[in-house]
Design an enzyme around this catalytic site. Structure first.
Site, PDB file in Angstrom:
ATOM      1  N   HIS A 243       0.722  -1.077  -0.179  1.00 41.79           N
ATOM      2  CA  HIS A 243       0.119   0.034   0.076  1.00 41.79           C
ATOM      3  C   HIS A 243       0.894   1.316   0.135  1.00 41.79           C
ATOM      4  O   HIS A 243       0.726   1.830  -0.998  1.00 41.79           O
ATOM      5  CB  HIS A 243      -0.923   0.100   1.306  1.00 41.79           C
TER       6      HIS A 243
HETATM    7  O1  RIB Z   1      -5.452   0.226   4.463  1.00 41.36           O
HETATM    8  C1  RIB Z   1      -3.769   0.092   4.337  1.00 41.36           C
HETATM    9  C2  RIB Z   1      -3.267   1.288   5.094  1.00 41.36           C
HETATM   10  O2  RIB Z   1      -3.684   1.110   6.613  1.00 41.36           O
HETATM   11  C3  RIB Z   1      -1.794   1.088   4.988  1.00 41.36           C
HETATM   12  O3  RIB Z   1      -1.441   2.393   5.230  1.00 41.36           O
HETATM   13  C4  RIB Z   1      -1.476   0.279   6.309  1.00 41.36           C
HETATM   14  O4  RIB Z   1      -0.056   0.697   6.803  1.00 41.36           O
HETATM   15  C5  RIB Z   1      -2.463   0.767   7.411  1.00 41.36           C
HETATM   16  O5  RIB Z   1      -1.841   1.704   7.704  1.00 41.36           O
END
Ligand code: RIB
Ligand code: CA
Length: 314
Positions: A243
């Site tokens: 992500h």
């Molecule tokens: O949904 C994914 C996000 O939530 C990413 O930033 C992960 O690190 C969590 O913070």
């Protein structure tokens, strides 16, 4: 080469946050002015610890790390140990940080830096709940026009939610903060699950990290080995979605990504859809476009960039 782009990384490490930070610290195109920790994946004392662990893993104990807000603006904190483990950085065994936390509060650092640096020269890179950013904007509205761009990981539209059926975690944890940031009139680029679920750490990609033969390569392989469990179990995907590194990779090579400039609003009133990012992808309303919402990525190009840059860190 043009002058390096000045950034502040706001983060809740988090294995994927860690990889995003490592990619930034490995890239001479970027100058990391500071790292601000926020409560999110795990409580603040752990995100502030983990950010320093990652800086030391990168050989950069000189990077100033600040602790920020320890809870959302208006709600109880929701954490994600079920995804990231009890420390938030489970996977490799890494030493406790030796570098100190800065005395200043993260929000003061964000405000003071934006006021001190030339207007339009600093990009904010939020990788967790938007509490620090919204608090800074609320306390110092004068900083909004001074922000070059906000490039954040958060939200979802076609991919829908990962913490509820409707919402992605970062936005869900602090929807009031997200509403402030999305409504601030700052140039905004959003990396939602729609794109981050397309950069999966498959076995061969994980092997490429390990084949770097460095402590960083080994740590990143261990991070993603641990971090993938949740997504494999839930989505049946072939590896962990990276992500937060999408934010850093976008700064380095925006041409790897594609999206649309549309209106995105944040649900804050409904318990059922709290934290949903309502993206007007098909432009069916007359609401003003406020975000470049990213949906596509050249995944092989992303991993080639990431692996090459991680290889620069020893
Ligand atoms: O949904 C994914 C996000 O939530 C990413 O930033 C992960 O690190 C969590 O913070
Ligand atoms: Ca994060």
């Amino acid at each position: 080469m043009a002058a390096p782009r000045k950034i502040i990384i706001d983060t809740d490490p988090g294995q994927d946050d860690a990889v995003a930070i490592l990619l930034a610290l490995a890239s001479p195109e970027l100058t990391v002015l500071g790292i601000t920790a926020v409560a999110g994946n795990v409580p603040l004392h752990l995100t502030a610890r983990n950010a320093r662990i990652v800086c030391e893993l990168a050989g950069r104990p000189d990077i100033p790390v600040f602790a920020g807000c320890d809870r959302p603006l208006a709600r109880a904190l929701v954490t994600a140990e079920h995804v990231h483990g009890k420390t938030g950085l489970d996977g490799p065994t890494l030493p406790e940080p030796a570098m100190a936390l800065q005395d200043a509060h993260a929000v003061d650092f964000i405000i003071d830096t934006l006021r001190a640096e030339p207007a339009g020269s600093v990009t904010l890179c939020p990788l967790g709940p938007l509490t620090n950013i919204a608090t800074a904007l609320g306390r110092a509205p004068d900083i909004a026009p001074r922000i070059a761009e906000i490039v954040l990981m958060g939200g979802a539209y076609f991919e829908v939610g990962n913490i509820t059926p409707a919402a992605e975690f970062n936005i869900y944890v602090d929807p009031e903060a997200a509403r402030i940031v999305f409504g601030a009139g700052v140039k905004l680029t959003v990396m939602p699950l729609d794109v981050t679920h397309k950069v999966l750490v498959t076995a061969s990609r994980n092997a490429a990290f390990r084949a770097l033969g460095t402590p960083v390569g080994a740590a990143v392989a261990a991070f993603t080995d641990f971090f993938e469990r949740f997504d494999r179990a839930k989505y049946g995907t072939d590896g962990a979605p990276l992500h937060d590194p999408c934010v850093t990779a976008y700064l380095l090579r925006p041409e790897l990504f594609s999206g649309r400039h549309v209106n995105v609003e944040i649900e804050t009133l409904s318990d059922l859809t709290r934290g949903m990012t309502v993206a007007d992808w098909w432009r069916v309303t007359d609401r003003t476009a406020n975000a470049t919402f990213i949906g596509g990525v050249d995944a092989d190009g992303f991993f080639a960039l990431l692996t090459e840059r991680l290889g620069r860190l020893r």
